[in-house]
Design a protein around this motif. Structure first.
Motif, mmCIF file in Angstrom:
data_model
loop_
_atom_site.group_PDB
_atom_site.id
_atom_site.type_symbol
_atom_site.label_atom_id
_atom_site.label_comp_id
_atom_site.label_asym_id
_atom_site.label_seq_id
_atom_site.Cartn_x
_atom_site.Cartn_y
_atom_site.Cartn_z
ATOM 1 N N VAL A 17 0.829 -1.209 0.000
ATOM 2 C CA VAL A 17 0.000 0.000 0.000
ATOM 3 C C VAL A 17 0.862 1.258 0.000
ATOM 4 C CG1 VAL A 17 -1.666 1.342 1.345
ATOM 5 C CG2 VAL A 17 -1.990 -1.127 1.062
ATOM 6 N N GLU A 18 1.900 1.283 0.826
ATOM 7 C CA GLU A 18 2.779 2.458 0.898
ATOM 8 C C GLU A 18 3.445 2.727 -0.444
ATOM 9 O OE1 GLU A 18 3.498 4.762 3.314
ATOM 10 O OE2 GLU A 18 1.778 3.903 4.389
ATOM 11 N N ALA A 24 0.739 7.874 -8.696
ATOM 12 C CA ALA A 24 -0.354 8.855 -8.771
ATOM 13 C C ALA A 24 -1.502 8.391 -9.650
ATOM 14 C CB ALA A 24 0.182 10.190 -9.277
ATOM 15 N N ASN A 25 -1.230 7.532 -10.626
ATOM 16 C CA ASN A 25 -2.286 7.113 -11.550
ATOM 17 C C ASN A 25 -3.095 5.934 -11.047
ATOM 18 O OD1 ASN A 25 -1.610 9.086 -13.460
ATOM 19 N ND2 ASN A 25 -0.045 7.779 -14.385
ATOM 20 N N ASP A 26 -2.727 5.390 -9.893
ATOM 21 C CA ASP A 26 -3.446 4.244 -9.335
ATOM 22 C C ASP A 26 -4.385 4.683 -8.216
ATOM 23 O OD1 ASP A 26 -2.247 2.331 -10.968
ATOM 24 O OD2 ASP A 26 -0.553 2.076 -9.613
ATOM 25 N N LYS A 27 -5.523 4.010 -8.122
ATOM 26 C CA LYS A 27 -6.448 4.184 -7.009
ATOM 27 C C LYS A 27 -6.383 2.911 -6.185
ATOM 28 C CE LYS A 27 -9.796 5.785 -4.447
ATOM 29 N NZ LYS A 27 -9.545 6.864 -3.486
ATOM 30 N N ILE A 28 -6.053 3.052 -4.903
ATOM 31 C CA ILE A 28 -5.797 1.898 -4.067
ATOM 32 C C ILE A 28 -6.908 1.747 -3.037
ATOM 33 C CG2 ILE A 28 -4.063 0.724 -2.654
ATOM 34 C CD1 ILE A 28 -3.213 1.742 -5.546
ATOM 35 N N TYR A 29 -7.436 0.532 -2.928
ATOM 36 C CA TYR A 29 -8.415 0.197 -1.898
ATOM 37 C C TYR A 29 -7.735 -0.767 -0.929
ATOM 38 C CZ TYR A 29 -11.686 2.203 -5.218
ATOM 39 O OH TYR A 29 -12.329 3.065 -6.081
ATOM 40 N N VAL A 38 -4.770 1.797 8.533
ATOM 41 C CA VAL A 38 -4.159 2.104 7.239
ATOM 42 C C VAL A 38 -3.751 3.573 7.225
ATOM 43 C CG1 VAL A 38 -4.518 2.232 4.750
ATOM 44 C CG2 VAL A 38 -5.522 0.344 6.057
ATOM 45 N N PRO A 39 -2.488 3.886 6.934
ATOM 46 C CA PRO A 39 -2.062 5.289 6.875
ATOM 47 C C PRO A 39 -2.830 6.072 5.813
ATOM 48 C CG PRO A 39 -0.160 3.833 6.974
ATOM 49 C CD PRO A 39 -1.357 2.957 6.752
ATOM 50 N N VAL A 40 -2.989 7.362 6.059
ATOM 51 C CA VAL A 40 -3.761 8.226 5.174
ATOM 52 C C VAL A 40 -2.918 8.643 3.970
ATOM 53 C CG1 VAL A 40 -4.978 10.421 4.978
ATOM 54 C CG2 VAL A 40 -5.155 9.068 7.082
ATOM 55 N N ASP A 42 -3.710 10.299 -0.258
ATOM 56 C CA ASP A 42 -4.751 10.853 -1.124
ATOM 57 C C ASP A 42 -5.399 9.806 -2.013
ATOM 58 O OD1 ASP A 42 -4.382 13.359 -0.074
ATOM 59 O OD2 ASP A 42 -3.095 14.072 -1.711
ATOM 60 N N ASN A 43 -4.626 8.839 -2.490
ATOM 61 C CA ASN A 43 -5.169 7.862 -3.449
ATOM 62 C C ASN A 43 -5.413 6.498 -2.812
ATOM 63 O OD1 ASN A 43 -2.418 7.384 -3.157
ATOM 64 N ND2 ASN A 43 -2.151 6.659 -5.259
ATOM 65 N N VAL A 44 -5.474 6.445 -1.481
ATOM 66 C CA VAL A 44 -5.729 5.188 -0.769
ATOM 67 C C VAL A 44 -7.036 5.304 0.008
ATOM 68 C CG1 VAL A 44 -4.928 3.584 1.005
ATOM 69 C CG2 VAL A 44 -3.282 4.623 -0.575
ATOM 70 N N THR A 45 -7.952 4.366 -0.249
ATOM 71 C CA THR A 45 -9.223 4.312 0.468
ATOM 72 C C THR A 45 -9.270 3.039 1.306
ATOM 73 O OG1 THR A 45 -10.380 5.508 -1.292
ATOM 74 C CG2 THR A 45 -11.736 4.244 0.254
ATOM 75 N N PRO A 46 -9.199 3.151 2.634
ATOM 76 C CA PRO A 46 -9.308 1.954 3.472
ATOM 77 C C PRO A 46 -10.742 1.432 3.487
ATOM 78 C CG PRO A 46 -8.267 3.794 4.654
ATOM 79 C CD PRO A 46 -8.921 4.357 3.430
ATOM 80 N N PHE A 47 -10.901 0.114 3.609
ATOM 81 C CA PHE A 47 -12.222 -0.460 3.803
ATOM 82 C C PHE A 47 -12.087 -1.706 4.669
ATOM 83 C CE2 PHE A 47 -10.673 -2.806 0.148
ATOM 84 C CZ PHE A 47 -11.234 -4.074 0.251
ATOM 85 N N LYS A 48 -13.166 -2.037 5.348
ATOM 86 C CA LYS A 48 -13.159 -3.178 6.258
ATOM 87 C C LYS A 48 -13.501 -4.445 5.497
ATOM 88 C CE LYS A 48 -15.299 -5.002 10.502
ATOM 89 N NZ LYS A 48 -14.020 -5.318 11.171
ATOM 90 N N VAL A 49 -12.668 -5.464 5.660
ATOM 91 C CA VAL A 49 -12.972 -6.792 5.123
ATOM 92 C C VAL A 49 -12.549 -7.814 6.165
ATOM 93 C CG1 VAL A 49 -10.763 -6.927 3.862
ATOM 94 C CG2 VAL A 49 -12.679 -8.404 3.205
ATOM 95 N N ASP A 50 -13.463 -8.703 6.485
ATOM 96 C CA ASP A 50 -13.208 -9.754 7.467
ATOM 97 C C ASP A 50 -13.332 -11.092 6.751
ATOM 98 O OD1 ASP A 50 -13.185 -11.613 9.525
ATOM 99 O OD2 ASP A 50 -14.349 -10.351 10.889
ATOM 100 N N LEU A 51 -12.222 -11.788 6.595
ATOM 101 C CA LEU A 51 -12.211 -13.019 5.820
ATOM 102 C C LEU A 51 -12.902 -14.172 6.519
ATOM 103 C CD1 LEU A 51 -8.601 -12.810 4.358
ATOM 104 C CD2 LEU A 51 -10.759 -12.349 3.172
#
Length: 210
Positions: A17-18, A24-29, A38-40, A42-51
């Motif tokens: 992720v880091e 800059a051209n990638d959008k990361i989830y 997850v560190p903040v 601009d192009n990183v969106t954290p989301f919750k997933v529980d396997l």
């Protein structure tokens, strides 16, 4: 490119992720059980997933994306529910979401069951074996299974061996760079790739893959 990282707060996933955050051209989830870690960027969106959730619940959490990098693991605490069944549910969810590119971080020897009883990681390798086998034989995903040797906490050399083993270790930095390179270059499709620290620059090694 829109890329999901599952296991985004783990040793490898957080590094992935880091590094992707600088593209800059990638959008990361960044998917994790504790997305607040997850560190903040601009192009990183954290989301919750529980396997350990049902597959339908996992599917509901996944954003629309072009690829998944799967680095999640339980650290030996819940091998069946996370490393095996959780991985399979993520694959099933990816197929239903039509996220066709799936890069799996695995381990050296994960597809050599005759040797498992010689390893102190026997139970982990068993879990990875069945997850990897499911990905290869029970999905239509454009998979890559990356099998690095032992992961070590040291600066990456930027040089590796892909397709065989030349050393007994991999820096986490190098592994993260290879995972990213496989996705961004659409390389190693339908391949199981052995990896260790080596002498070839990572971009060149990836370009030589089919």
């Amino acid at each position: 490119m829109k890329i999901i990282v599952i296991g985004a707060t783990g040793r490898v996933g957080s590094n992935v992720v880091e590094k992707l955050a600088k593209h800059a051209n990638d959008k990361i989830y960044a998917g994790a059980r504790h997305p607040e870690r997850v560190p903040v960027h601009d192009n990183v969106t954290p989301f919750k997933v529980d396997l350990t959730d049902d597959m339908d619940d996992i599917k509901e959490t996944l954003p629309e994306a072009d690829a998944i990098i799967f680095t999640a693991g339980s650290g030996g605490r819940d091998l069946l529910k996370v490393d095996l069944h959780g991985a399979v549910k993520a694959m099933q969810a990816a197929e239903e979401m039509e996220i066709n590119r799936f890069v799996m971080l695995s381990s050296k020897g994960s597809l050599s069951p005759d040797n498992f009883n010689e390893s102190p990681l026997e139970n982990y390798l068993i879990a990875k074996y069945y997850a990897d086998e499911w990905l290869i034989h029970n999905t239509d995903l454009e998979y890559t299974v990356l099998q690095p040797t032992a992961l070590v906490e040291k600066s990456g050399s930027g040089k590796v061996t892909l397709g065989s083993y030349s050393t007994n270790e991999n820096s986490i930095d190098n592994v993260a760079d290879v995972l990213i390179g496989l996705v961004e270059n659409h390389a190693g499709i339908k391949e199981v790739i052995e990896m260790s620290t080596g002498n070839e620059p990572i971009p060149e090694a990836i370009n030589e893959l089919d």
